[in-house]
Design a protein around this motif. Structure first.
Motif, PDB file in Angstrom:
ATOM      1  N   UNK A 128       0.997  -1.169   0.256  1.00  0.00           N
ATOM      2  CA  UNK A 128      -0.114  -0.017  -0.058  1.00  0.00           C
ATOM      3  C   UNK A 128       0.832   1.202   0.023  1.00  0.00           C
ATOM      4  N   UNK A 129       1.850   1.442  -0.905  1.00  0.00           N
ATOM      5  CA  UNK A 129       2.752   2.385  -0.841  1.00  0.00           C
ATOM      6  C   UNK A 129       2.724   3.071  -2.415  1.00  0.00           C
ATOM      7  N   UNK A 130       3.004   4.475  -2.326  1.00  0.00           N
ATOM      8  CA  UNK A 130       2.880   5.067  -3.540  1.00  0.00           C
ATOM      9  C   UNK A 130       1.416   5.717  -3.616  1.00  0.00           C
ATOM     10  N   UNK A 131       1.155   5.955  -5.169  1.00  0.00           N
ATOM     11  CA  UNK A 131      -0.130   6.472  -5.538  1.00  0.00           C
ATOM     12  C   UNK A 131      -0.224   7.752  -5.459  1.00  0.00           C
ATOM     13  N   UNK A 132      -1.667   8.204  -5.668  1.00  0.00           N
ATOM     14  CA  UNK A 132      -2.088   9.661  -6.158  1.00  0.00           C
ATOM     15  C   UNK A 132      -1.763  10.441  -4.700  1.00  0.00           C
ATOM     16  N   UNK A 133      -0.725  10.978  -4.441  1.00  0.00           N
ATOM     17  CA  UNK A 133      -0.599  11.867  -3.025  1.00  0.00           C
ATOM     18  C   UNK A 133       0.204  13.047  -3.224  1.00  0.00           C
ATOM     19  N   UNK A 134       0.577  13.482  -4.463  1.00  0.00           N
ATOM     20  CA  UNK A 134       1.240  14.607  -4.770  1.00  0.00           C
ATOM     21  C   UNK A 134       2.745  14.613  -4.415  1.00  0.00           C
ATOM     22  N   UNK A 135       3.243  13.349  -4.358  1.00  0.00           N
ATOM     23  CA  UNK A 135       4.758  13.209  -3.913  1.00  0.00           C
ATOM     24  C   UNK A 135       5.501  13.508  -5.304  1.00  0.00           C
ATOM     25  N   UNK A 136       5.082  13.527  -6.537  1.00  0.00           N
ATOM     26  CA  UNK A 136       5.577  13.993  -7.692  1.00  0.00           C
ATOM     27  C   UNK A 136       6.448  15.237  -7.517  1.00  0.00           C
ATOM     28  N   UNK A 137       6.070  16.201  -6.652  1.00  0.00           N
ATOM     29  CA  UNK A 137       6.664  17.559  -6.289  1.00  0.00           C
ATOM     30  C   UNK A 137       8.040  17.228  -5.914  1.00  0.00           C
ATOM     31  N   UNK A 138       8.460  16.118  -5.387  1.00  0.00           N
ATOM     32  CA  UNK A 138       9.693  15.692  -4.938  1.00  0.00           C
ATOM     33  C   UNK A 138      10.474  14.943  -5.662  1.00  0.00           C
ATOM     34  N   UNK A 139      10.019  14.407  -6.884  1.00  0.00           N
ATOM     35  CA  UNK A 139      10.370  13.458  -7.738  1.00  0.00           C
ATOM     36  C   UNK A 139      10.722  14.072  -9.202  1.00  0.00           C
ATOM     37  N   UNK A 140      10.783  15.516  -9.379  1.00  0.00           N
ATOM     38  CA  UNK A 140      10.922  15.850 -10.620  1.00  0.00           C
ATOM     39  C   UNK A 140      12.211  15.784 -11.310  1.00  0.00           C
ATOM     40  N   UNK A 141      13.210  15.570 -10.449  1.00  0.00           N
ATOM     41  CA  UNK A 141      14.581  15.413 -10.985  1.00  0.00           C
ATOM     42  C   UNK A 141      15.028  13.885 -11.528  1.00  0.00           C
TER      43      UNK A 141
END
Length: 325
Positions: A128-141
Motif C-alpha cells: 500500500x505504498x505510493x499512489x495519488x499523493x502529490x509526491x511528484x513534487x519531490x520527484x521531478x529530478x
C-alpha cells in the motif's frame, strides 16, 4: 426543516440553502494540506474569508449547478456526504476546476495528464505504498519525470488562487487537472472526488512501469497496482494526446488504437518508425491486449467509458483521505 424529497422539493431546497449559506461554510480546522509541495509554493491561507463578497454573490449559482451532480454521483455508503458537506464539496470542486481552466490549454493537456500518471503510477498494492499523493513534487529530478516541471508549475499557480479561498492538496489539483485536460481535448467528462492528503516525502524509486517492458511485463506491473489488462489498455489510450504520433496531438479520441492496429513502425517510410513507445507497440503483440485494442478502435464511446472508470480508479489508488471527505 422540510425534506428535499417529494412534491415540496423546490421549497425545501431553498430552505436547505438558507440553512447552510456560503458565508457560514465550515471553517478549515486543518492547515494547508499541500504538505508535499515545498513551503515556498504553499499558500498561508487556513480558512475561508467571511468578507469575500464576490464569492458569496456567486455561491448560490454555483451550488445550484452542482447540486444534482453531487447527489447523483455514486459514492460508497461509508463516504456519502450530508447535505451541507455535499454542498461544500461540490462548491470546492467547481472552484478548483475554474482555476485550472484559467491556466490550462490544449497544448499543455498532454503534460498535465502525464503528471497524473507519474504521480499515481507509483502505487503498489502489496505494501500500500505510493499512489495519488502529490509526491511528484519531490520527484521531478528523476529521469522518468523529465519535462514535468512545467506542467506542475502551472498547477502551482492555480493552486495559489484556490488556497486563498479554500486550501486544497496538490494531489487533488493534479487529479482534477488531468480530468480537465481530457475534457478540454474532447474526451469524456470525469468526476473527481476531493479530499486527498499530500505526502511529505517522495515515493520509492523504480515503481513506474518502464517504457521498454513487453506486454507480459506491462500486465504484471499493472496487476501489482490493482489494474486488469482491460484497464491497462484503456489507460494507455491517454497517449493519443501529445507528440507520440497517434493522430492529432490535442484531440482526445480513439486514434491511438487505430494507429496501433496499422503498425506504422514496421514501415520503412522515415519517421513512422518512431510512432509510440516500445510499450505501446508491445500491446499489439499480445492477444488479450489486442482484443481490447480492436474493441476501442471500433467503438470510441466504449473507450471513453472505460477510460473514465479506469482514470477514477487511478487517481484514487493509494490516496489517503481527509477524515471529513
Amino acid at each position: 426543516m422540510s425534506s428535499i424529497t417529494g412534491f415540496n422539493f423546490n421549497l425545501s431546497f431553498r430552505h436547505l440553502y438558507i440553512q447552510f449559506p456560503a458565508q457560514s461554510r465550515r471553517k478549515i480546522e486543518y492547515g494547508c494540506t499541500c504538505t508535499a509541495v515545498r513551503p515556498v509554493l504553499c499558500s498561508t491561507s487556513s480558512s475561508v474569508s467571511h468578507s469575500d463578497e464576490n464569492h458569496v454573490s456567486t455561491s448560490y449559482s454555483r451550488r445550484l449547478m452542482t447540486f444534482m451532480i453531487t447527489f447523483l454521483l455514486p459514492l460508497p455508503k461509508s463516504i456519502q456526504l450530508s447535505g451541507a458537506d455535499a454542498y461544500a464539496a461540490a462548491d470546492d470542486l467547481v472552484l478548483v476546476q475554474e482555476e485550472i481552466r484559467k491556466v490550462l490549454s490544449k497544448s499543455k493537456a498532454a503534460g498535465v495528464l502525464r503528471l497524473v500518471f507519474h504521480d499515481a503510477g507509483t502505487y503498489e498494492m502489496d505494501d500500500d505504498s505510493g499512489g495519488m499523493n502529490g509526491s511528484i513534487s519531490f520527484e521531478l529530478d528523476r529521469p522518468e519525470n523529465k519535462g514535468l516541471k512545467k506542467s506542475l508549475k502551472i498547477l502551482v499557480e492555480a493552486k495559489k488562487m484556490v488556497d486563498e479561498k479554500q486550501p486544497v492538496s496538490m494531489a487533488d489539483m493534479i487529479a482534477v487537472a488531468g480530468a480537465e485536460a481530457v475534457s478540454l481535448c474532447g474526451g469524456p467528462k470525469i468526476p473527481v472526488r476531493l479530499g486527498r492528503l499530500d505526502s511529505m516525502v517522495p515515493d520509492p524509486e523504480g515503481k513506474l512501469p518502464e517504457e521498454t517492458l513487453d506486454a507480459s511485463g506491462l500486465k504484471q506491473s499493472f496487476q501489482r497496482k490493482g489494474f486488469s489488462t482491460q484497464e491497462l489498455v484503456a489507460l494507455s489510450g491517454a497517449h493519443t494526446l501529445g507528440s507520440k504520433g497517434f493522430g492529432n496531438p490535442v484531440i482526445f479520441n480513439n486514434a491511438y488504437y487505430k494507429v496501433l492496429l496499422e503498425k506504422p513502425w514496421l514501415s520503412s517510410a522515415g519517421m513512422t518508425s518512431m510512432v509510440g513507445l516500445p510499450s505501446d507497440r508491445a500491446l499489439v503483440d499480445d492477444d488479450e491486449c489486442l482484443r481490447w485494442i480492436s474493441k476501442y478502435a471500433d467503438d470510441q464511446d466504449l473507450f471513453f467509458e472505460d477510460f473514465k472508470n479506469a482514470y477514477i480508479k487511478l487517481v484514487n489508488s493509494g490516496a489517503k483521505w481527509r477524515r471529513d471527505s
